[in-house]
Design a protein around this motif. Structure first.
Motif, PDB file in Angstrom:
ATOM      1  N   LEU A 180       0.820  -1.209   0.000  1.00 63.77           N
ATOM      2  CA  LEU A 180       0.000   0.000   0.000  1.00 63.77           C
ATOM      3  C   LEU A 180       0.860   1.267   0.000  1.00 63.77           C
ATOM      4  CD1 LEU A 180      -2.614  -1.267   2.616  1.00 63.77           C
ATOM      5  CD2 LEU A 180      -2.794  -1.317   0.117  1.00 63.77           C
ATOM      6  N   ASP A 181       2.107   1.141  -0.499  1.00 62.61           N
ATOM      7  CA  ASP A 181       3.066   2.246  -0.621  1.00 62.61           C
ATOM      8  C   ASP A 181       3.805   2.514   0.693  1.00 62.61           C
ATOM      9  OD1 ASP A 181       2.246   2.700  -3.314  1.00 62.61           O
ATOM     10  OD2 ASP A 181       0.620   3.977  -2.596  1.00 62.61           O
ATOM     11  N   GLY A 187       9.542   2.462  -1.693  1.00 62.48           N
ATOM     12  CA  GLY A 187       8.764   2.239  -2.901  1.00 62.48           C
ATOM     13  C   GLY A 187       7.382   2.868  -2.862  1.00 62.48           C
ATOM     14  N   GLY A 188       6.633   2.593  -3.919  1.00 64.00           N
ATOM     15  CA  GLY A 188       5.266   3.087  -4.022  1.00 64.00           C
ATOM     16  C   GLY A 188       5.137   4.228  -5.001  1.00 64.00           C
ATOM     17  N   ASP A 189       3.898   4.557  -5.322  1.00 64.17           N
ATOM     18  CA  ASP A 189       3.585   5.621  -6.281  1.00 64.17           C
ATOM     19  C   ASP A 189       3.344   6.908  -5.512  1.00 64.17           C
ATOM     20  OD1 ASP A 189       2.922   7.053  -8.493  1.00 64.17           O
ATOM     21  OD2 ASP A 189       1.025   6.025  -8.884  1.00 64.17           O
ATOM     22  N   PRO A 238       8.044  -4.828  -4.725  1.00 64.01           N
ATOM     23  CA  PRO A 238       6.589  -4.773  -4.882  1.00 64.01           C
ATOM     24  C   PRO A 238       6.142  -3.504  -5.590  1.00 64.01           C
ATOM     25  CG  PRO A 238       7.177  -4.121  -2.663  1.00 64.01           C
ATOM     26  CD  PRO A 238       8.457  -4.539  -3.335  1.00 64.01           C
ATOM     27  N   GLN A 239       5.057  -3.615  -6.310  1.00 57.90           N
ATOM     28  CA  GLN A 239       4.483  -2.471  -6.994  1.00 57.90           C
ATOM     29  C   GLN A 239       3.265  -1.960  -6.217  1.00 57.90           C
ATOM     30  OE1 GLN A 239       6.280  -1.287  -9.736  1.00 57.90           O
ATOM     31  NE2 GLN A 239       7.592  -2.886  -8.876  1.00 57.90           N
ATOM     32  N   SER A 240       2.993  -0.677  -6.354  1.00 58.14           N
ATOM     33  CA  SER A 240       1.896  -0.055  -5.618  1.00 58.14           C
ATOM     34  C   SER A 240       0.577  -0.783  -5.866  1.00 58.14           C
ATOM     35  CB  SER A 240       1.770   1.412  -6.055  1.00 58.14           C
ATOM     36  OG  SER A 240       0.692   2.038  -5.398  1.00 58.14           O
ATOM     37  N   GLY A 241      -0.070  -1.208  -4.777  1.00 59.88           N
ATOM     38  CA  GLY A 241      -1.354  -1.874  -4.870  1.00 59.88           C
ATOM     39  C   GLY A 241      -1.278  -3.341  -5.220  1.00 59.88           C
ATOM     40  N   GLU A 242      -0.080  -3.868  -5.457  1.00 60.29           N
ATOM     41  CA  GLU A 242       0.078  -5.260  -5.866  1.00 60.29           C
ATOM     42  C   GLU A 242      -0.132  -6.206  -4.684  1.00 60.29           C
ATOM     43  OE1 GLU A 242       3.515  -8.225  -7.787  1.00 60.29           O
ATOM     44  OE2 GLU A 242       4.046  -6.227  -7.049  1.00 60.29           O
ATOM     45  N   THR A 243      -0.875  -7.284  -4.918  1.00 60.54           N
ATOM     46  CA  THR A 243      -1.006  -8.365  -3.952  1.00 60.54           C
ATOM     47  C   THR A 243      -0.081  -9.492  -4.357  1.00 60.54           C
ATOM     48  OG1 THR A 243      -3.297  -7.804  -3.376  1.00 60.54           O
ATOM     49  CG2 THR A 243      -2.553 -10.042  -2.885  1.00 60.54           C
TER      50      THR A 243
END
Length: 253
Positions: A6-7, A204-206, A242-247
């Motif tokens: 979740l960022d 990380g995160g957007d 991990p990417q933003s919002g990725e599960t």
């Protein structure tokens, strides 16, 4: 085991039927001490607030872990487990059930999950906040989380750990040195704990960051470089960015 990024330091952990919201920053901006000129974070695409949360877990009392606007938005009936400083923030915001964990103390979430506090990040000259070992009591699978890359020698007794969530990138300030310890510290803890997976957090995160601190911060290392380090040291651990919002659904052995 499912982990949703979740960022920043924020995660939704789904383990043995329980949903744990970790260090949530989900709404509004991230500002330390109302000093936006010094540091200001804004999410470009805020993630929705997860539903059916069983517990909120806070590693620190600082705004990027116990984010006041987010904690004000969440349901105050959700139990909170936190470091003493995080517990103070949650109590002041009106949460009905707050459990403060000192180092090496544990909390059980029903019969499904156990959360153990371990020494984490030093904040100032005398305060050490919390890291956590989160264990599924049915599956036997576990996670170690420390958001700044400070890993206590006590962890050596916890081996093996299945999943580590910790920084894999160094963030440094001139004169002060590392504020986030990534590559070297992460490699050392992998040697101790032999995880199947290590997942990058904190950097990380957007998110759009601004302010004086951001202009001075220097980032060093990448997740790809860390995977090479793991191979060079004959470790079978896999590093994930991990990417933003990725599960991330992990099939652990």
């Amino acid at each position: 085991m499912k982990l949703t990024y979740l960022d920043s330091n924020s995660w939704l952990i789904e383990l043995d039927g329980k949903r744990i919201l970790l260090d949530p920053w989900l709404v509004g901006e991230l500002i330390f001490g109302n000093q936006a000129w010094l540091f200001r974070g804004k999410k470009n695409n805020p993630q929705p607030i997860p539903e059916n949360i069983d517990i909120i877990l806070l590693s620190q009392g600082l705004e990027d872990h116990a984010h006041p606007p987010t904690l004000k938005k969440l349901n105050k009936d959700i139990p909170v487990v936190a470091s003493p400083n995080g517990a103070k923030v949650a109590t002041e915001l009106g949460y009905n059930t707050v459990t403060s964990l000192d180092h090496m103390e544990s909390f059980k979430l029903g019969d499904q999950v156990e959360i153990k506090a371990v020494p984490g990040s030093p904040i100032g000259p005398t305060l050490v906040e919390n890291g956590y070992i989160i264990k599924g009591l049915e599956s036997g699978k576990n996670i170690y989380y420390e958001p700044h890359g400070y890993h206590s020698d006590n962890l050596k007794e916890a081996t093996p750990i299945d999943v580590i969530i910790t920084p894999l990138i160094n963030l440094k300030l001139p004169l002060l040195g590392a504020v986030i310890k990534g590559q070297k510290a992460a490699l050392e803890v992998c040697k101790w704990l032999k995880p199947q997976v290590i997942i990058s957090t904190a950097a990380g995160g957007d998110i759009d960051f601004q302010g004086l601190i951001i202009s001075l911060l220097k980032a060093d290392g990448t997740v790809a470089e860390f995977n090479h380090l793991l191979q060079e040291n004959d470790l079978s651990t896999k590093a994930i960015d991990p990417q933003s919002g990725e599960t991330i659904e992990l099939a652990l052995v």
